[in-house]
Design a protein around this motif. Structure first.
Motif, PDB file in Angstrom:
ATOM      1  N   VAL A  28       5.009  10.834 -16.905  1.00  0.00           N
ATOM      2  CA  VAL A  28       4.433  12.170 -16.731  1.00  0.00           C
ATOM      3  C   VAL A  28       3.235  12.274 -17.658  1.00  0.00           C
ATOM      4  O   VAL A  28       3.388  12.301 -18.880  1.00  0.00           O
ATOM      5  CB  VAL A  28       5.472  13.267 -17.042  1.00  0.00           C
ATOM      6  CG1 VAL A  28       4.851  14.648 -16.830  1.00  0.00           C
ATOM      7  CG2 VAL A  28       6.709  13.087 -16.183  1.00  0.00           C
ATOM      8  N   ASN A  29       2.039  12.319 -17.107  1.00  0.00           N
ATOM      9  CA  ASN A  29       0.821  12.323 -17.915  1.00  0.00           C
ATOM     10  C   ASN A  29       0.371  13.738 -18.282  1.00  0.00           C
ATOM     11  O   ASN A  29       0.712  14.713 -17.621  1.00  0.00           O
ATOM     12  CB  ASN A  29      -0.301  11.600 -17.169  1.00  0.00           C
ATOM     13  CG  ASN A  29      -0.098  10.100 -17.134  1.00  0.00           C
ATOM     14  OD1 ASN A  29      -0.016   9.462 -18.178  1.00  0.00           O
ATOM     15  ND2 ASN A  29      -0.006   9.525 -15.952  1.00  0.00           N
ATOM     16  N   TYR A  30      -0.407  13.800 -19.358  1.00  0.00           N
ATOM     17  CA  TYR A  30      -0.988  15.056 -19.831  1.00  0.00           C
ATOM     18  C   TYR A  30      -1.788  15.721 -18.715  1.00  0.00           C
ATOM     19  O   TYR A  30      -2.416  15.050 -17.905  1.00  0.00           O
ATOM     20  CB  TYR A  30      -1.899  14.751 -21.020  1.00  0.00           C
ATOM     21  CG  TYR A  30      -2.276  15.920 -21.884  1.00  0.00           C
ATOM     22  CD1 TYR A  30      -1.342  16.552 -22.697  1.00  0.00           C
ATOM     23  CD2 TYR A  30      -3.587  16.377 -21.933  1.00  0.00           C
ATOM     24  CE1 TYR A  30      -1.699  17.605 -23.528  1.00  0.00           C
ATOM     25  CE2 TYR A  30      -3.957  17.427 -22.753  1.00  0.00           C
ATOM     26  CZ  TYR A  30      -3.016  18.042 -23.545  1.00  0.00           C
ATOM     27  OH  TYR A  30      -3.377  19.091 -24.358  1.00  0.00           O
ATOM     28  N   PHE A  31      -1.750  17.048 -18.668  1.00  0.00           N
ATOM     29  CA  PHE A  31      -2.365  17.903 -17.654  1.00  0.00           C
ATOM     30  C   PHE A  31      -1.508  18.009 -16.392  1.00  0.00           C
ATOM     31  O   PHE A  31      -1.844  18.765 -15.480  1.00  0.00           O
ATOM     32  CB  PHE A  31      -3.777  17.454 -17.242  1.00  0.00           C
ATOM     33  CG  PHE A  31      -4.824  17.643 -18.299  1.00  0.00           C
ATOM     34  CD1 PHE A  31      -4.950  18.847 -18.971  1.00  0.00           C
ATOM     35  CD2 PHE A  31      -5.700  16.615 -18.626  1.00  0.00           C
ATOM     36  CE1 PHE A  31      -5.912  19.030 -19.945  1.00  0.00           C
ATOM     37  CE2 PHE A  31      -6.678  16.780 -19.593  1.00  0.00           C
ATOM     38  CZ  PHE A  31      -6.778  17.980 -20.260  1.00  0.00           C
ATOM     39  N   SER A  32      -0.431  17.229 -16.294  1.00  0.00           N
ATOM     40  CA  SER A  32       0.427  17.312 -15.118  1.00  0.00           C
ATOM     41  C   SER A  32       1.742  17.996 -15.477  1.00  0.00           C
ATOM     42  O   SER A  32       1.939  18.433 -16.604  1.00  0.00           O
ATOM     43  CB  SER A  32       0.693  15.909 -14.555  1.00  0.00           C
ATOM     44  OG  SER A  32       1.387  15.114 -15.488  1.00  0.00           O
ATOM     45  N   SER A  33       2.642  18.076 -14.511  1.00  0.00           N
ATOM     46  CA  SER A  33       3.970  18.668 -14.697  1.00  0.00           C
ATOM     47  C   SER A  33       3.879  20.112 -15.188  1.00  0.00           C
ATOM     48  O   SER A  33       4.484  20.493 -16.193  1.00  0.00           O
ATOM     49  CB  SER A  33       4.799  17.834 -15.672  1.00  0.00           C
ATOM     50  OG  SER A  33       6.171  18.159 -15.580  1.00  0.00           O
ATOM     51  N   SER A  34       3.136  20.927 -14.462  1.00  0.00           N
ATOM     52  CA  SER A  34       2.982  22.335 -14.835  1.00  0.00           C
ATOM     53  C   SER A  34       4.319  23.076 -14.748  1.00  0.00           C
ATOM     54  O   SER A  34       5.115  22.826 -13.842  1.00  0.00           O
ATOM     55  CB  SER A  34       1.977  23.019 -13.903  1.00  0.00           C
ATOM     56  OG  SER A  34       1.944  24.413 -14.137  1.00  0.00           O
ATOM     57  N   PRO A  35       4.568  24.004 -15.665  1.00  0.00           N
ATOM     58  CA  PRO A  35       5.785  24.810 -15.591  1.00  0.00           C
ATOM     59  C   PRO A  35       5.716  25.891 -14.529  1.00  0.00           C
ATOM     60  O   PRO A  35       6.717  26.572 -14.266  1.00  0.00           O
ATOM     61  CB  PRO A  35       5.866  25.432 -16.995  1.00  0.00           C
ATOM     62  CG  PRO A  35       4.435  25.548 -17.422  1.00  0.00           C
ATOM     63  CD  PRO A  35       3.762  24.321 -16.857  1.00  0.00           C
ATOM     64  N   LEU A  36       4.552  26.063 -13.886  1.00  0.00           N
ATOM     65  CA  LEU A  36       4.395  27.132 -12.902  1.00  0.00           C
ATOM     66  C   LEU A  36       4.762  26.665 -11.502  1.00  0.00           C
ATOM     67  O   LEU A  36       4.400  25.566 -11.081  1.00  0.00           O
ATOM     68  CB  LEU A  36       2.947  27.631 -12.885  1.00  0.00           C
ATOM     69  CG  LEU A  36       2.360  28.155 -14.200  1.00  0.00           C
ATOM     70  CD1 LEU A  36       0.969  28.713 -13.955  1.00  0.00           C
ATOM     71  CD2 LEU A  36       3.261  29.201 -14.831  1.00  0.00           C
ATOM     72  N   ASN A  37       5.497  27.519 -10.799  1.00  0.00           N
ATOM     73  CA  ASN A  37       5.693  27.339  -9.362  1.00  0.00           C
ATOM     74  C   ASN A  37       4.483  27.989  -8.696  1.00  0.00           C
ATOM     75  O   ASN A  37       4.307  29.203  -8.768  1.00  0.00           O
ATOM     76  CB  ASN A  37       6.983  28.012  -8.912  1.00  0.00           C
ATOM     77  CG  ASN A  37       7.275  27.792  -7.433  1.00  0.00           C
ATOM     78  OD1 ASN A  37       6.395  27.445  -6.659  1.00  0.00           O
ATOM     79  ND2 ASN A  37       8.517  28.011  -7.036  1.00  0.00           N
ATOM     80  N   ARG A  38       3.653  27.206  -8.047  1.00  0.00           N
ATOM     81  CA  ARG A  38       2.388  27.733  -7.527  1.00  0.00           C
ATOM     82  C   ARG A  38       2.575  28.733  -6.391  1.00  0.00           C
ATOM     83  O   ARG A  38       1.690  29.543  -6.132  1.00  0.00           O
ATOM     84  CB  ARG A  38       1.492  26.582  -7.062  1.00  0.00           C
ATOM     85  CG  ARG A  38       1.130  25.628  -8.191  1.00  0.00           C
ATOM     86  CD  ARG A  38       0.012  24.693  -7.806  1.00  0.00           C
ATOM     87  NE  ARG A  38      -0.298  23.765  -8.884  1.00  0.00           N
ATOM     88  CZ  ARG A  38      -1.462  23.150  -9.027  1.00  0.00           C
ATOM     89  NH1 ARG A  38      -2.427  23.360  -8.138  1.00  0.00           N
ATOM     90  NH2 ARG A  38      -1.673  22.327 -10.022  1.00  0.00           N
ATOM     91  N   LEU A  39       3.684  28.691  -5.686  1.00  0.00           N
ATOM     92  CA  LEU A  39       3.941  29.637  -4.583  1.00  0.00           C
ATOM     93  C   LEU A  39       2.707  29.770  -3.697  1.00  0.00           C
ATOM     94  O   LEU A  39       2.250  30.875  -3.373  1.00  0.00           O
ATOM     95  CB  LEU A  39       4.358  30.999  -5.138  1.00  0.00           C
ATOM     96  CG  LEU A  39       5.683  31.029  -5.924  1.00  0.00           C
ATOM     97  CD1 LEU A  39       5.912  32.413  -6.533  1.00  0.00           C
ATOM     98  CD2 LEU A  39       6.862  30.648  -5.044  1.00  0.00           C
TER      99      LEU A  39
END
Length: 417
Positions: A28-39
């Motif tokens: 899992v690289n930096y800038f990825s794996s956002s905690p937001l569900n983009r909906l």
């Protein structure tokens, strides 16, 4: 390989599966794996957006000339609606997208506002609730002083409020000092804001476009009320973009390869440096994927063009969104099959200042004491003249680690040397 310690490893991503046992844990690289569900399917649902933007828990990622508002160089500041209300009236989503397009008036300008998603980890009783979805809504907001006079005046007032709280906009070519979660949210906000800024005019007819789908699409309206003030019909001249079904433009993402190259005997790593790098600072080779080109072919082409080295097997390792402005770094590890193909030549493409094969031991030492951002000094223990490498937040670092460990092909470790 071990994942970047600054990036969270959600349980479902690192769960034990057949693929995980075969290929190792996902990087899992930096800038990825956002905690937001983009909906993403709710971006055109204006009743949802209207309710979300008014909720007390809602937070805004604030950008000025693409620089993020921060509490410190290591922490974003997430604004509340009251702090940005001058630029975000509660009526912003009262009209439907169809009505917004129909009522378009190019004399009126609005700041770029983008729905990013919902953080579903917030307690349900405190967060925003909409049907089966709940959490803290996040928006991105551009507060740059531009647009019509009213918008500029409102932006100045909002900026003055932030200044009174001793908040500041982080001025950095590349911002990589935030926590992993904040970095992922910022990356999305920056990339979409930058795209909106670059596309305020239609690429075909040159007239103003307007933001729809909460900042993730732009439309070229067929009419403009401003024309009536000039005694002209409000219908705009013909534009080929309006002959299509959707009449929309979408954000672009540019696929880019980046590769750690292993020698035929697996005892050396190929690294290169550009003229803008600090002394002794090297990194993996990279370049844009061209039309009608596979990722693997792009890796082989770029390495040959830049360093003259001919590659054989190419493996995809991991990817990293790179919001400067909108790249997707596709990380690979590749190997040369024959020592005759390892001869370095810089005569094809003059992009690199230098390229070298480095022994594994030298690379391991650099990973231990010589990593840093381009504008920072090397870590404690670094001796001048030694190899320097990108930091752990860069996919280049992760690829180098993987190339010298080959952990993602664990069962082959024993036969490596």
């Amino acid at each position: 390989m071990s994942n970047n310690s600054q990036v969270p490893n959600p349980a479902h991503i690192q769960a034990d599966t057949m693929l995980a046992r075969r290929f190792g844990k996902e990087t899992v690289n930096y800038f990825s794996s956002s905690p937001l569900n983009r909906l993403s399917f709710l971006r055109s649902d204006h009743p949802f957006l209207s309710a979300a933007i008014k909720h007390p828990s809602t937070r805004f990622v604030v950008l000025k000339d693409l620089a993020p508002l921060t509490r410190s160089p290591a922490a974003l500041y997430f604004a509340k609606l009251d702090e940005v209300r001058k630029l975000v009236p509660e009526t912003v989503y009262d009209k439907s997208e169809e009505e917004i397009i129909k009522d378009h008036d190019s004399r009126k300008t609005e700041p770029h506002l983008i729905f990013l998603g919902v953080d579903e980890t917030a307690p349900k009783e405190d967060g925003f609730n909409w049907k089966i979805y709940s959490g803290t809504p996040y928006f991105a907001l551009d507060v740059s002083e531009k647009g019509n006079e009213e918008q500029q005046a409102n932006a100045k007032e909002v900026l003055a409020g932030f200044e009174s709280k001793e908040l500041s906009f982080l001025q950095a070519r590349v911002a990589m000092t935030f926590s992993a979660d904040e970095a992922a949210i910022y990356a999305q906000a920056r990339a979409l804001t930058d795209w909106n800024i670059r596309n305020i005019y239609c690429g075909t007819c040159g007239h103003r476009t307007i933001s729809v789908n909460s900042g993730t699409k732009r439309s070229c309206p067929p009419t403009d009320a401003a024309l009536a003030a000039q005694g002209k019909p409000t219908e705009k001249p013909a534009c080929s973009t309006r002959t299509t079904l959707s009449n929309l433009s979408f954000p672009r993402t540019d696929p880019t390869i980046i590769v750690a190259v292993i020698s035929s005997d697996a005892k050396r790593i190929l690294l290169g440096r550009s003229k803008r790098f600090p002394p002794h600072w090297y990194s993996t080779l990279a370049g844009f994927i061209e039309p009608a080109e596979s990722v693997e072919d792009a890796v082989r082409r770029e390495v040959w063009e830049e360093a003259g080295v001919t590659l054989s097997r190419v493996l995809i390792h991991s990817t990293q969104p790179w919001p400067y402005p909108a790249n997707l770094m596709i990380g690979a590890i590749a190997q040369v099959s024959d020592p005759a193909h390892e001869v370095i030549s810089l005569q094809h493409d003059p992009e690199l200042e230098d390229a070298k094969w480095f022994e594994i031991s030298e690379v391991e030492e650099a990973l231990r004491v010589g990593t840093s951002n381009l504008d920072q000094a090397a870590g404690p223990g670094y001796k001048e003249g030694g190899l320097r490498l990108p930091p752990a937040t860069a996919i280049a670092n992760q690829l180098i680690q993987a190339a010298i460990k080959i952990d993602f092909l664990a069962e082959q470790n024993s036969s490596r040397m």
